[in-house]
Design a protein around this motif. Structure first.
Motif, PDB file in Angstrom:
ATOM      1  N   ILE A  91    -101.231  48.507   3.793  1.00 47.84           N
ATOM      2  CA  ILE A  91     -99.287  47.825   2.527  1.00 47.84           C
ATOM      3  C   ILE A  91     -99.171  49.764   2.620  1.00 47.84           C
ATOM      4  CG2 ILE A  91     -99.597  47.305   0.137  1.00 47.84           C
ATOM      5  CD1 ILE A  91     -99.858  44.563   2.443  1.00 47.84           C
ATOM      6  N   VAL A  92     -98.194  49.834   2.371  1.00 47.29           N
ATOM      7  CA  VAL A  92     -96.863  50.669   2.367  1.00 47.29           C
ATOM      8  C   VAL A  92     -97.556  50.736   0.650  1.00 47.29           C
ATOM      9  CG1 VAL A  92     -95.313  51.772   1.575  1.00 47.29           C
ATOM     10  CG2 VAL A  92     -95.398  50.446   3.600  1.00 47.29           C
ATOM     11  N   LEU A  93     -97.707  52.023   0.247  1.00 49.47           N
ATOM     12  CA  LEU A  93     -98.148  51.970  -1.119  1.00 49.47           C
ATOM     13  C   LEU A  93     -96.571  53.052  -1.840  1.00 49.47           C
ATOM     14  CD1 LEU A  93    -101.729  52.573  -1.891  1.00 49.47           C
ATOM     15  CD2 LEU A  93    -100.581  50.548  -2.418  1.00 49.47           C
ATOM     16  N   ILE A 103     -98.038  57.215   2.145  1.00 48.93           N
ATOM     17  CA  ILE A 103     -98.897  57.266   1.936  1.00 48.93           C
ATOM     18  C   ILE A 103     -99.528  55.209   1.684  1.00 48.93           C
ATOM     19  CG2 ILE A 103    -100.739  56.515   0.040  1.00 48.93           C
ATOM     20  CD1 ILE A 103     -99.803  59.336   0.203  1.00 48.93           C
ATOM     21  N   VAL A 104    -100.313  54.369   2.240  1.00 44.52           N
ATOM     22  CA  VAL A 104    -100.189  53.886   3.002  1.00 44.52           C
ATOM     23  C   VAL A 104    -101.732  52.838   2.657  1.00 44.52           C
ATOM     24  CG1 VAL A 104    -100.887  51.868   5.328  1.00 44.52           C
ATOM     25  CG2 VAL A 104     -99.249  53.220   5.072  1.00 44.52           C
ATOM     26  N   LYS A 105    -102.010  51.441   2.423  1.00 46.75           N
ATOM     27  CA  LYS A 105    -103.560  51.765   2.535  1.00 46.75           C
ATOM     28  C   LYS A 105    -103.615  50.082   3.298  1.00 46.75           C
ATOM     29  CE  LYS A 105    -106.460  49.077  -1.081  1.00 46.75           C
ATOM     30  NZ  LYS A 105    -107.177  48.738  -2.589  1.00 46.75           N
ATOM     31  N   VAL A 106    -105.221  50.973   3.722  1.00 44.46           N
ATOM     32  CA  VAL A 106    -105.780  49.975   4.905  1.00 44.46           C
ATOM     33  C   VAL A 106    -106.685  50.040   4.597  1.00 44.46           C
ATOM     34  CG1 VAL A 106    -106.676  50.373   7.756  1.00 44.46           C
ATOM     35  CG2 VAL A 106    -103.947  51.660   7.069  1.00 44.46           C
ATOM     36  N   GLY A 107    -107.023  48.581   4.522  1.00 49.99           N
ATOM     37  CA  GLY A 107    -109.019  48.455   3.814  1.00 49.99           C
ATOM     38  C   GLY A 107    -109.049  48.841   2.700  1.00 49.99           C
ATOM     39  N   ASN A 108    -110.171  49.699   2.252  1.00 56.28           N
ATOM     40  CA  ASN A 108    -110.262  50.131   0.995  1.00 56.28           C
ATOM     41  C   ASN A 108    -109.888  51.699   0.871  1.00 56.28           C
ATOM     42  OD1 ASN A 108    -111.085  47.585   0.234  1.00 56.28           O
ATOM     43  ND2 ASN A 108    -113.211  47.848   0.466  1.00 56.28           N
ATOM     44  N   GLY A 124     -94.394  47.789  -0.476  1.00 56.02           N
ATOM     45  CA  GLY A 124     -95.105  46.928   0.030  1.00 56.02           C
ATOM     46  C   GLY A 124     -94.510  46.274   0.920  1.00 56.02           C
ATOM     47  N   ASP A 125     -94.073  47.009   2.003  1.00 55.06           N
ATOM     48  CA  ASP A 125     -94.144  46.692   3.595  1.00 55.06           C
ATOM     49  C   ASP A 125     -95.178  46.682   4.095  1.00 55.06           C
ATOM     50  OD1 ASP A 125     -91.399  46.431   3.504  1.00 55.06           O
ATOM     51  OD2 ASP A 125     -90.810  48.581   4.401  1.00 55.06           O
TER      52      ASP A 125
END
Length: 146
Positions: A91-93, A103-108, A124-125
């Motif tokens: 998810i794009v933060l 910044i992207v969140k992948v997993g944790n 949100g993408d």
């Protein structure tokens, strides 16, 4: 404060930072600082004669361990944790624009990321990791269902 103690503090700080980054470069500099501390404590009071051997140790360690680490990374069975992110959704933060990673969140985990197509990524993408760069992930917009 004695110069040898300052060298040891510098080495300890570098070791702590190294534990957070896992690059090995700061480890070699920390070892060079320990060598300088030993020279300051046992051999010489000259700052130059503490720095020069410390720098020589850093250069030798960097030069001779680079091929060894490259060999281990290319050996069969070695798996870098970042390589395992390829194919995973995120998810794009923070938005990514042309020439500026987001910044992207992948997993944790959160990572710097750029779009492989060059199109902007909005907050949100949903994206999928396509490949890894040296410090950033290369992602594409998710085209499937979440």
């Amino acid at each position: 404060m004695e110069l040898w103690a300052i060298w040891l503090i510098v080495a300890a700080v570098l070791l702590v930072i190294e534990m957070m980054t896992l690059t090995f470069y700061l480890l070699w500099i920390a070892i060079g600082a320990v060598v300088a501390a030993a020279l300051a404590l046992f051999v010489t009071d000259s700052f130059v004669w503490q720095v020069l051997p410390g720098c020589a140790v850093v250069l030798v360690l960097t030069t001779f361990t680079k091929p060894i680490t490259r060999y281990f990374r290319s050996s069969k069975g070695f798996s870098d944790a970042v390589d395992e992110l390829v194919g995973k959704p995120g998810i794009v933060l923070e938005p990514a624009e042309e020439g500026k990673p987001g910044i992207v969140k992948v997993g944790n985990e959160t990572w710097s990321a750029v779009s492989i197509t060059g199109e902007p990524l909005a907050q949100g993408d949903t994206v999928v990791v396509v490949e890894r760069g040296s410090a950033t992930l290369r992602v594409d917009k998710w085209k499937g269902e979440v």
